[in-house]
Design an enzyme around this catalytic site. Sequence first.
Site, mmCIF file in Angstrom:
data_model
loop_
_atom_site.group_PDB
_atom_site.id
_atom_site.type_symbol
_atom_site.label_atom_id
_atom_site.label_comp_id
_atom_site.label_asym_id
_atom_site.label_seq_id
_atom_site.Cartn_x
_atom_site.Cartn_y
_atom_site.Cartn_z
ATOM 1 C CD GLU A 214 -2.624 0.674 2.742
ATOM 2 O OE1 GLU A 214 -2.931 1.821 3.386
ATOM 3 O OE2 GLU A 214 -3.036 -0.366 2.950
ATOM 4 C CG ASP B 48 -2.767 8.961 7.513
ATOM 5 O OD1 ASP B 48 -2.573 7.598 7.704
ATOM 6 O OD2 ASP B 48 -2.951 9.536 6.394
#
Length: 267
Positions: free
Chosen positions: A49, A60
């Site tokens: 990924e 995030d």
Amino acid sequence: MSSIRKQMLHYQQEQKPALIAFIMGLLPNEDLCLDCIKALEQGGCDILELGVPFTDPLADGEMIERFHHRGTKQGLNLKRGLEFAQRVKNSCNMPLILFTYYNPLYRMGLDKFMQEARAAGIEGLIVPDLPLDEMYVLKGYGMEIIPMLAPSSTDERVQMAAQQQAAFIYCVSVRGVTGMRNLPEQEIKDYLQRVRTDTRTPLALGFGISGPQQVETFRDYANAVVVGSYLARIIEEYEALPWLLPGQMEKAFLELSKAREDQHGSI
């Protein structure tokens, strides 16, 4: 069948979870990042990924966010990320998934992006800020679009993700952002089992995976485990010693690979 689906099917048949690595593209620098990716594959990584730096990475946590901001300050963007993906594809055999927020795709234009992404060897796409009911805009391009769920997802949202018939569903482990942490074991197992009742699509568990112990804990409940912040910490720790970094990445993934063995249940 895409190579992402082939990998997921292989590990379903083996009754082991596939190992997916998240790494921010082009950091700490392009050549060292590529060496780290090669080391991950040597260590047993099954799917990569690849992250694209973005100015507002809302999904995030603090550690991955630092990589986003470092990348954007260096002028790294979607165009550079696609060029780097081509280098990765020329050097590795792992299927590639691009992790990017929607704004860069919109600015480039979906038609142009999809054409360039396929040419670079990218087979899958994760867009964390695109709601499930708007994912249709990414369909029809021959790209594996990966839906995301969270422990707070309603049964309606779970069914919506199941209807996508994706290569896998990305099951976020926590009600929050990425980052290493202690995960509520029984709550996550119950959550994965709840999703499993609505779909036969493979389930990948990510966000918060902090080492081999958590792979052991959830290997009978998830068809794949996504590891990101754990690797980012190693990069931060060893980037001042770049000749050691790839070896440390390979070592870390070998330990993760070992942790998925010796299963006693089925997934």
